[in-house]
Scaffold this motif. Structure first.
Motif, PDB file in Angstrom:
ATOM      1  N   VAL A   1      40.090  37.629  42.407  1.00  0.00           N
ATOM      2  CA  VAL A   1      39.023  36.730  41.977  1.00  0.00           C
ATOM      3  C   VAL A   1      38.665  35.787  43.123  1.00  0.00           C
ATOM      4  CG1 VAL A   1      38.330  35.021  40.258  1.00  0.00           C
ATOM      5  CG2 VAL A   1      39.964  36.799  39.638  1.00  0.00           C
TER       6      VAL A   1
ATOM      7  N   LYS B   1      37.502  32.458  44.627  1.00  0.00           N
ATOM      8  CA  LYS B   1      37.575  31.092  44.136  1.00  0.00           C
ATOM      9  C   LYS B   1      36.231  30.366  44.224  1.00  0.00           C
ATOM     10  CE  LYS B   1      42.467  30.370  45.064  1.00  0.00           C
ATOM     11  NZ  LYS B   1      43.441  29.601  45.853  1.00  0.00           N
TER      12      LYS B   1
ATOM     13  N   CYS C   1      32.864  31.898  43.950  1.00  0.00           N
ATOM     14  CA  CYS C   1      31.803  32.362  43.043  1.00  0.00           C
ATOM     15  C   CYS C   1      32.344  33.085  41.809  1.00  0.00           C
ATOM     16  CB  CYS C   1      30.831  33.267  43.790  1.00  0.00           C
ATOM     17  SG  CYS C   1      31.505  34.858  44.273  1.00  0.00           S
ATOM     18  N   SER C   2      33.656  33.217  41.684  1.00  0.00           N
ATOM     19  CA  SER C   2      34.332  33.826  40.531  1.00  0.00           C
ATOM     20  C   SER C   2      34.042  35.318  40.355  1.00  0.00           C
ATOM     21  CB  SER C   2      33.986  33.087  39.244  1.00  0.00           C
ATOM     22  OG  SER C   2      34.406  31.749  39.338  1.00  0.00           O
TER      23      SER C   2
ATOM     24  N   VAL D   1      34.923  39.113  40.380  1.00  0.00           N
ATOM     25  CA  VAL D   1      36.194  39.792  40.143  1.00  0.00           C
ATOM     26  C   VAL D   1      36.102  41.224  40.643  1.00  0.00           C
ATOM     27  CG1 VAL D   1      37.867  40.516  38.397  1.00  0.00           C
ATOM     28  CG2 VAL D   1      36.620  38.371  38.115  1.00  0.00           C
TER      29      VAL D   1
END
Length: 47
Positions: free
Chosen positions: A32, A34, A36-37, A39
Motif C-alpha cells: 500500500v 502511503k 495515495c493509498s 494497493v
C-alpha cells in the motif's frame, strides 16, 4: 499503477519507506502506497 508514481519506480535495493506491507493471510500480501493509498497485491508462492 500508482497515482503518485511510487510503485512504478520501486527500486528493490532500497528500503521501502513510502509503502506499508500487509499480510492478507491467504498467500497474498498487499503493498500500500502511503501517499495515495494505491494497493498492489503480491502472490507469495510457497515452495
Amino acid at each position: 499503477m500508482c497515482k503518485c508514481g511510487n510503485i512504478e519506480t520501486l527500486e528493490t535495493d532500497k528500503l521501502i519507506e513510502a509503502f506499508e506491507l500487509r499480510n492478507c493471510g491467504d498467500g497474498t500480501a498487499a503493498l500500500v502506497c502511503k501517499k495515495c493509498s494505491t494497493v498492489v497485491y503480491l502472490y507469495v508462492k510457497n515452495s
